[in-house]
Design a protein around this motif. Structure first.
Motif, PDB file in Angstrom:
ATOM      1  N   SER A 242      83.653  18.354   2.642  1.00 59.29           N
ATOM      2  CA  SER A 242      82.392  19.086   2.791  1.00 59.29           C
ATOM      3  C   SER A 242      82.381  19.805   4.134  1.00 59.29           C
ATOM      4  N   ARG A 243      82.767  21.077   4.135  1.00 57.76           N
ATOM      5  CA  ARG A 243      82.840  21.863   5.375  1.00 57.76           C
ATOM      6  C   ARG A 243      81.725  22.901   5.394  1.00 57.76           C
ATOM      7  N   PRO A 244      81.114  23.097   6.553  1.00 55.01           N
ATOM      8  CA  PRO A 244      80.058  24.119   6.634  1.00 55.01           C
ATOM      9  C   PRO A 244      80.646  25.521   6.597  1.00 55.01           C
ATOM     10  N   PRO A 245      79.908  26.477   6.048  1.00 58.30           N
ATOM     11  CA  PRO A 245      80.394  27.863   6.053  1.00 58.30           C
ATOM     12  C   PRO A 245      80.347  28.433   7.468  1.00 58.30           C
ATOM     13  N   LEU A 246      81.390  29.147   7.861  1.00 56.03           N
ATOM     14  CA  LEU A 246      81.424  29.733   9.202  1.00 56.03           C
ATOM     15  C   LEU A 246      80.540  30.972   9.310  1.00 56.03           C
ATOM     16  N   ASN A 247      80.171  31.558   8.185  1.00 55.62           N
ATOM     17  CA  ASN A 247      79.250  32.696   8.147  1.00 55.62           C
ATOM     18  C   ASN A 247      78.083  32.356   7.226  1.00 55.62           C
ATOM     19  N   PRO A 248      77.166  31.510   7.706  1.00 56.07           N
ATOM     20  CA  PRO A 248      76.066  31.092   6.835  1.00 56.07           C
ATOM     21  C   PRO A 248      75.186  32.283   6.439  1.00 56.07           C
ATOM     22  N   GLN A 249      74.728  32.248   5.206  1.00 53.80           N
ATOM     23  CA  GLN A 249      73.880  33.313   4.670  1.00 53.80           C
ATOM     24  C   GLN A 249      72.427  32.847   4.651  1.00 53.80           C
ATOM     25  N   LEU A 250      71.530  33.769   4.850  1.00 56.37           N
ATOM     26  CA  LEU A 250      70.104  33.465   4.803  1.00 56.37           C
ATOM     27  C   LEU A 250      69.735  33.061   3.381  1.00 56.37           C
ATOM     28  N   PRO A 251      69.123  31.898   3.210  1.00 54.04           N
ATOM     29  CA  PRO A 251      68.741  31.474   1.861  1.00 54.04           C
ATOM     30  C   PRO A 251      67.537  32.274   1.358  1.00 54.04           C
ATOM     31  N   ALA A 252      67.283  32.158   0.082  1.00 56.82           N
ATOM     32  CA  ALA A 252      66.111  32.810  -0.508  1.00 56.82           C
ATOM     33  C   ALA A 252      64.850  32.275   0.168  1.00 56.82           C
ATOM     34  N   PRO A 253      63.801  33.097   0.243  1.00 51.78           N
ATOM     35  CA  PRO A 253      62.576  32.681   0.929  1.00 51.78           C
ATOM     36  C   PRO A 253      61.952  31.393   0.389  1.00 51.78           C
ATOM     37  N   ASP A 254      62.148  31.120  -0.892  1.00 47.51           N
ATOM     38  CA  ASP A 254      61.538  29.915  -1.465  1.00 47.51           C
ATOM     39  C   ASP A 254      62.420  28.669  -1.339  1.00 47.51           C
ATOM     40  N   GLU A 255      63.640  28.810  -0.792  1.00 48.62           N
ATOM     41  CA  GLU A 255      64.519  27.660  -0.581  1.00 48.62           C
ATOM     42  C   GLU A 255      63.979  26.806   0.564  1.00 48.62           C
ATOM     43  N   GLU A 256      64.072  25.493   0.411  1.00 47.72           N
ATOM     44  CA  GLU A 256      63.545  24.579   1.420  1.00 47.72           C
ATOM     45  C   GLU A 256      64.574  24.177   2.472  1.00 47.72           C
ATOM     46  N   SER A 257      65.823  24.557   2.283  1.00 42.13           N
ATOM     47  CA  SER A 257      66.855  24.199   3.258  1.00 42.13           C
ATOM     48  C   SER A 257      67.847  25.354   3.378  1.00 42.13           C
ATOM     49  N   GLY A 258      68.843  25.156   4.229  1.00 38.16           N
ATOM     50  CA  GLY A 258      69.884  26.162   4.366  1.00 38.16           C
ATOM     51  C   GLY A 258      69.769  27.051   5.585  1.00 38.16           C
ATOM     52  N   ARG A 259      68.914  26.689   6.532  1.00 37.34           N
ATOM     53  CA  ARG A 259      68.725  27.530   7.715  1.00 37.34           C
ATOM     54  C   ARG A 259      69.286  26.914   8.998  1.00 37.34           C
ATOM     55  N   GLY A 260      69.744  25.676   8.928  1.00 38.13           N
ATOM     56  CA  GLY A 260      70.199  24.960  10.115  1.00 38.13           C
ATOM     57  C   GLY A 260      71.342  25.631  10.843  1.00 38.13           C
ATOM     58  N   LEU A 261      72.386  26.024  10.117  1.00 41.43           N
ATOM     59  CA  LEU A 261      73.525  26.666  10.773  1.00 41.43           C
ATOM     60  C   LEU A 261      73.177  28.055  11.279  1.00 41.43           C
TER      61      LEU A 261
END
Length: 146
Positions: free
Chosen positions: A98-117
């Motif tokens: 489980s590796r984090p993406p080196l170029n994280p993408q902005l999640p959809a506005p209704d997503e509750e997670s995915g902004r940490g990186l």
């Protein structure tokens, strides 16, 4: 003529393992702020707040995505005041696949997670992922002075 003694600027290091739980992640953040304050990065300063946020995000990711039953995650915090100075945050976990993406993408506005990186990338001068014998280390660097 006698030579002057060179005074080495000490490098401060804090390393500790924490339970891979939300409580462990909170404790990692609190101890990071405490040690930075002890090392001359005042509690509540912009750098202290940025480092604490990075620790919080990386520790939360280790608990959520890097957790292996019965294994802890590790925080390593380094403060090197020489040559402009840098604070380095490293969070290691035991999950290799489980590796984090080196170029994280902005999640959809209704997503509750995915902004940490995205926060880590915005706050750090640089960040990345390093391989370990078991697991991985996600690291971030912050300049002591801009």
């Amino acid at each position: 003529m006698p030579q002057r003694a060179q005074t080495a600027t000490p490098v401060s290091v804090f390393t500790q393992r924490f339970s891979a739980t939300p409580r462990g992640a909170r404790l990692a953040r609190r101890l990071a702020r405490y040690h930075l304050d002890e090392w001359g990065v005042p509690y509540g300063s912009e750098l202290s707040e940025a480092a604490a946020q990075i620790v919080a995000e990386l520790a939360a990711n280790a608990v959520t995505h890097g957790r292996v039953a019965g294994r802890d995650f590790e925080l390593r915090l380094t403060c090197e005041p020489r040559e402009g100075g840098v604070v380095r945050v490293e969070v290691s976990d035991c999950r290799t696949e489980s590796r984090p993406p080196l170029n994280p993408q902005l999640p959809a506005p209704d997503e509750e997670s995915g902004r940490g990186l995205l926060l880590v990338a915005a706050l750090a001068s640089e960040w990345g992922v390093a391989e370990r014998e078991v697991g991985k280390t996600v690291w971030a660097r912050l300049a002591l002075s801009e």
